[in-house]
Each structure stands twice: as C-alpha cells, then as structure tokens.
Design an enzyme around this catalytic site. Structure first.
Site, PDB file in Angstrom:
ATOM      1  N   PRO A   1      43.978  42.522  33.096  1.00 58.18           N
ATOM      2  CG  PRO A   1      46.484  42.455  33.332  1.00 58.18           C
ATOM      3  CD  PRO A   1      45.182  43.373  32.806  1.00 58.18           C
ATOM      4  CD  GLU A   2      38.845  42.095  36.220  1.00 60.07           C
ATOM      5  OE1 GLU A   2      38.181  41.469  37.101  1.00 60.07           O
ATOM      6  OE2 GLU A   2      38.211  42.549  35.320  1.00 60.07           O
TER       7      GLU A   2
END
Length: 292
Positions: free
Chosen positions: A2-3
């Site tokens: 997750p960015e």
DNA sequence: AGACTAACCTGAAAGC
DNA sequence: TGCTTTCAGGTTAGTC
C-alpha cells in the site's frame, strides 16, 4: 504494497462504511507493536463513538470521531481494510498465486489471527476489519486535540506537491534521488513501486545523488510521480503484494508497471534488460541505458 | 543534520 | 519430498 493510491482507494471505498456509524464493540488481537494504542484502551475509548469523517495524509488514514478523537491507521506492507460480507476477497498470496480462499468464495470472511481490529456497529450492519499478516501496519487513537509526531513529520502530500517542494529537498542532499523520493518528510505517499516507475519515466537513474538532479529535472520527476499515482488511482491500485480493495477486487496497476519487478525483461523504451539493485535498502529497478 | 543500518513480522520462494 | 534459509518492504530507533 500500500502506497498513496492504495491508501486513497481504501479511503474512498471504506468511508461510506464508516462515516455516520457508531461503534458498538471492538475486537482485537493481543497487544503487539501493531497497537500504538493498547487494545484495552481502543476497546474502551472507541465504543459508543461515531465516525464523522475519513481523511488521508500520505499513507495514513485518519478517521475523525465525534468528541474530537482521531483514529490513525497505517496499512504497512500487508494491511487490508474491508467490510464483512465481501465476496471474492483474496486474503493471501501474491498476484502470481491469485487463488481465492474457500472463505472468500463462500462470501463470508471468518476473522483469523491476522485480523487485528474488528469494529462492530450499533446499526447491526457489516463489521469493518483491519487485517495485516506481517503486522507492519499501525493503529493509534489520538485523544481530542492531541497531535501525532508521525503525522507532523510528514512532508507535503505527493499529489498536492509542487516542483519547488522537491527541488528544495534535493538541493542539500547527496543521498540517491530514490532515497529522497521515499522520504516521507519530503513527499508523503510515495513508496517503492511508484518511485521506480517515476524515475524511469523521467529517465533519471535511481542512484544519482539528489543534488545532481537539476531543477527542470525535478519538475519532470514530480510530474512523473503524480502521473503514475493518478494512473494507479484510475486502475484501482497495484495488487502486487497483498493489497486488495475493500471491495475485495484486485487493483490492475501491476499490469502497467514499466520496470518495477521486471528484472531481466526488456526496457519498454530501448529493450535493454532491466537491472535490479538495492538502494536505500529497497529493491530498485531501472534501465541502465535510458536512465542516467 | 544527513546517511546508513538493524529491527520489526510472516509467508512465499528458493536452496539443498 | 521436506526441511532450512533467504527475501520482501514502510517506518522507526539507534549509531556514526
């Protein structure tokens, strides 16, 4: 992993399942570094509170509660937020595996030992889960009016940044430009995948000392960062590690990667094999011919 | 201050 | 086949 795009997609999808609902009960796993606020405190202080809003700052989700407290969530490497009743949820395995769990196929998620936070609401509607296999994620409850050093350390959100923000940080640094891109106190939200992709698009070698990136190149680089972030948002994020949308679907950005995870494959521009090295302790992918 | 490294954690994949 | 080792990476704490 997750960015910014994955966190923003999570925010958009989970907000309708959170905002306006009042917590009736909280179930957690045992105390661990995952809990910056102890499970017991979470249970006591969250019960009876109503969610009023859900925001994102960098890779953090910030949920505002009535009374002024805030619940901070960070998805770490393998965090997944979703609601009960989701179908076709890919709980584990990489995109290579892609298999659905029997639970997912049956349409009923059964909380397992990796489901660290489970919110039960007073309307009897679907529970909301926060699951994280590797426990690099974090949960913290901020008292009304309290600030968080974690949030205060963050630089400007990557989508809101202007070229000057990057140019200023780059000037005095001799570290590799990629390390500066990953520094959350410079641009909040950029992670390993999008750093590699943006550096490729702007033809800059990840190892180049930051202070050797010119101002025009900073403009190009930031434009590339924002371009890949927006494109990932459009395609539902990158489901390369364990990321799934709260809806249970995989993102599709991994299909558009140009260099990340493509060691040995031909550069999409000049067909030179993509090289993998380690920079700032992270796997780094680039074209040795296109990127100088 | 900036730069670098270890540590956290677990499952997948590689190695033997 | 099956056991062991290595790897992945966001963030922080610690060291130089």
């Amino acid at each position: 992993m997750p960015e910014l795009p994955e966190v923003e997609i999570t925010r958009r999808q989970i907000a309708p399942l959170l905002v306006g609902r009042t917590v009736a009960a909280v179930v957690t796993t045992a105390s661990s570094p995952f809990f910056l606020t102890s499970p017991g405190t979470l249970r006591r202080r969250l019960s009876g509170r109503r969610f009023e809003r859900l925001d994102r700052i960098g890779k953090y989700l910030v949920a505002g509660l009535d009374g002024g407290a805030q619940l901070l969530l960070h998805l770490g490497m393998t965090g997944q937020v979703f609601a009960a009743g989701v179908r076709s949820l890919r709980l584990l395995s990489s995109t290579r595996g892609g298999a659905l769990t029997p639970e997912g196929q049956a349409g009923g998620f059964v909380p397992d030992r990796h489901t660290h936070l489970r919110l039960h609401f007073d309307d009897g509607g679907p529970d909301v889960f926060f699951r994280d296999v590797r426990k690099f994620g974090r949960v913290e409850l901020l008292a009304p009016g309290a600030s968080s050093p974690r949030l205060e350390r963050l630089g400007v959100d990557a989508l809101a940044a202007r070229a000057g923000d990057l140019a200023a940080a780059v000037r005095r640094r001799r570290a590799p430009i990629k390390a500066v891109l990953l520094d959350q106190s410079v641009l909040a939200g950029v992670g390993n995948i999008y750093a590699d992709e943006a550096l490729f698009l702007s033809s800059i070698r990840p190892s180049r000392p930051a202070n050797r990136v010119t101002k025009p190149q900073c403009e190009q680089l930031l434009a590339a960062v924002q371009r890949v972030l927006h494109r990932s948002l459009e395609t539902g994020g990158a489901s390369i590690s364990d990321f799934v949308q709260p809806s249970g679907e995989d993102g599709r950005y991994q299909d558009e990667r140009l260099v990340y995870g493509r060691e040995g494959e031909p550069c999409p521009r000049c067909h030179t094999p993509v090289v993998r090295t380690v920079i700032a302790g992270r796997g780094t992918h680039y074209c040795p011919r296109c990127q100088r």
